[in-house]
Write an enzyme that holds these catalytic residues in place. Sequence first.
Site, mmCIF file in Angstrom:
data_model
loop_
_atom_site.group_PDB
_atom_site.id
_atom_site.type_symbol
_atom_site.label_atom_id
_atom_site.label_comp_id
_atom_site.label_asym_id
_atom_site.label_seq_id
_atom_site.Cartn_x
_atom_site.Cartn_y
_atom_site.Cartn_z
ATOM 1 C CB ILE B 204 -0.970 -0.018 1.207
ATOM 2 C CG1 ILE B 204 -2.224 -0.833 0.830
ATOM 3 C CG2 ILE B 204 -1.389 1.377 1.626
ATOM 4 C CD1 ILE B 204 -3.189 -0.107 -0.096
ATOM 5 C CB CYS B 205 3.825 2.374 1.886
ATOM 6 S SG CYS B 205 5.007 1.055 1.632
ATOM 7 C CB THR B 206 4.714 0.704 -3.318
ATOM 8 O OG1 THR B 206 5.674 0.100 -2.466
ATOM 9 C CG2 THR B 206 5.300 0.942 -4.683
#
Lengths: 556, 423
Positions: B204-206
């Site tokens: 998700i952070c990517t």
Amino acid sequence: MRTETDKAKLYDRQLRLWQESGQAALENACVCVFGSSALAAESLKNLVLPGIGRFVVVDDAAVDEQDVLTNFFVGSKDVGRPRAQCVVENLCELNPAVQGTAIVRSAEDALSAGASGVISSASLVIACGLAEHTVRQISEICWSAHTPLVCASTAGFAARLRTSVPEHAAVESHVGLKSDLRLLSPFPALRDYAEAVDLDSLDETDAGHVPYVIIILKALQRWAASSNSQEDIARRNMPIPYSSKQQIRELILQAAPAPGEENFQEAYSHFIADCTPYEIPGEVSQILDDPACTSVSAQSDKFWILAHALRRYVQSVYSQGELPLSGTIPDMKADTRSYIALQRIYKQKADQDKAEVSRHVHETLQMIGLPTDYVSAGEIDTFCKNAHRLRLLRCTPIHTELDSGPTQPSALSGSGALDHYVLFRASDAFLAKHARYPGAPSSSKAADSVAPGGDAANGNSLNSSLDLDDLVSADTLELSAIANGMLASWGVDSDVSSDIAAEFVRSGHCELHNIASMAGGLVSQEAIKLITHQYVPANNLCIVDGASARILVAKI
Amino acid sequence: MVTAAACKTGVERFLKLKAPHVKDFELVNERGETPQDLLDAAKVLVIGAGGLGCEILKNLTMSGFKDIHVIDMDTIDVSNLNRQFLFRQADVGRPKAEVAAEFIKRRSPNVSIVPHYKRIQDMPEEFYLQFSVVVCGLDSIEARRWINAFLYGLVESHGFEGFKPMVDGGTEGFKGNVRVILPTMGACWECGLDLHGAKTTYPICTIANTPRLPEHCIEWASVLEWPRRFPDTKLDGDDADHISWLVEQASERAAQFNITGITYSLTQGVVKNIIPAIASTNAIIAAACTNEALKLVTLCNPMLSNYLQFSGDDGVYSYTFEYDKREDCLVCGNKESEVSLSASATLEELIDMLKEDKAFQLRAPSLAFGSEMLYYQNPESLEKLTRPNLQRSVKDLFASSSTLTVTDPAVPTSLQVTVIFTD
């Protein structure tokens, strides 16, 4: 009429495998199939559905009740009609864009009328369930025309497939490769970019976003500076001693701002694979050293012209003995800006390499007297992108194998395929001798074509009271004897497996639909690879053993 | 005495001729049945009427099976027509099971073929009890796990009557595999769960902060932006307008980050997790499946034990082997397993672990500790109530070596998972 978007939607699932270029190759192809049994029909089904351009079916057989029970592409109302015609009609119905033609003649007849016509307009020939002498004839014609040939037949739970083509090149082989990052021989732009990154000055967040490629390059630099073998390191592409590898990996972990930092973990785990000295893959070296590559002429295949140019490139000072960079890098933990910048560096080097290769291509074309636009920029681009996974196949001709036996009997026994292979060969010999297959009463329609002198229409009633179990026992003995004789003539010590021999005779060479469909799947798959020149065809024998649920492969 | 007239087809030869070299083959069994009787009486359930299903139905019909049911919950799409050969352009939109059955019936009027336009989960136990063998041509791991666990349970509840051998086939591009599963006897489908690679997922952070690939931009548009802009509309990967909107959004984002490569095809592929598919691979795998079904029912040759793997992209490669029953299998084993993580990790991190671990491959696990609800995905009221627990450290919720009860839509039964703290 189908529009382009209609076609894109219809063929979406296959375009993801072979793209527009593969699809175009299929649609321009014409496949000639000898035989119209389930094996032939199923092979064609898997070519018609994806949109083969044209196909021809050659067979003089008439549909009988047995066909209705085992061949999906004939119906009960077709009994008595030419099977080739029925099969063509039902196959064309699957895909209106495909053109199919039936030639209601036996293979022998069609060939005796002159090779021109039937085979000469084919991009690929498929021969299903033919007698050995016919296969030999077709093999000789296809071999001299450089037309790929796939021969297949089934016997109950067993099937065999044999591919034969003098030479087949695949540029877009889709073979998986490890990343081409050149970490032990960084090109100037890569080295400069790594140098410009000052890891120590970065805060924890930024340090956690440095691409692992840079982390490795930094670690290598640091190690080279402190190492005693400075001279060695300055030389490109030298292997790193094992003990040093461990040291460098530890250095990498220590340089991480926090333990478990993902990009440093990536650097650690990728180090060994990415830091082996660059080597041109063996298959590609073989291509570059091939006589067809070292000396080219205006008659050379485009593949060889490109390979020749690639060879010159590899021998030039510019390349330092390395193939052109493909330009793609794997995804890695990094911030967008750094990753895109790194990607650009690799892409730019790839473009430069490609420009150099282009120069060699044009010089080569000039040298052999062909116009410089003979090879397109797109073709050069594809060749460079796939330079590390070029594939070249050369098969032994089937007619040679039929005359002198398999070139490598040990390869056959090693793969477990020897028993089935020799039993298929022995069955062919049995057929030639007795005008029937082992286990099959004479005048049975089990064979798709009968040896010369055999008469398929002869009194079925003569044999209706024959005890098949007795026939099977007797024929098993004879088949095994023929097989053992063949093995001995090939220098193989052991006897044929009696169980597998029993299975062959039990089948009477009858078609089982499941096995015909499975073999048809394999035949069509090989045909697609041969026509599209994508992926890698089998070289050159497959045996299906449905009794033990195995598919065996050997090169003979 | 067996005469040629009695063996019109290849199948008949294999059912009627002596075969002393085949271990379990009997011309007449202890109940007085011949292999032909067994074939005539066999009732087959085909699960899936798509790429594998069409081939399976054809093959069974051409192998002498006379009593077939087929179940499939999907309707026909134009992209099916490059391989699902029982369907035509005019059939687009109609239920696959029904059209497939119609085609087979027209071609082979003597075969009984009954379609069910249903989900396999919606059929009662009585439905499954009528069959002799189940052949699966499914397109999802979840459905396979479900039918495998269900058939296992059927033996547990009905004994021999509930014993339904299962043949399962799967394909992807040039690759495929076939398994033969005898529920409660040996390895089940779940025992071989890790023979499947896990699906590609993007962190998700990517997706939210550091996109690098066009796929990251597409996931941003479909997973993050769509729910923000259309909170009440479910994204439909088959809706061309939805995909076009995603292409636009993903392209804008990609342009911001200097990423190239967004196409309609890539976007649809990512959103629908499209797997490339061709007729030839389906033909090979489906035929291997029906070949096993024929052998299972008639014993005319030994059956596959228990896994065949195939790939046709680089030459032809195949490997047949037997994978073992797993002691801790979630379906047929003791259903107990262990995970370890830091005591200060959050409950959410534990849940992520269960989702990512190849041994579990859970989709949306709910956790309970004894009678205490830790986090429930459903219903909405319980989800809201237990949501705050997600951010709490596991050490605040239970002690080390506690055994949690985990339920998940991917697995029909509940699991006992013991959680060990590493610190």
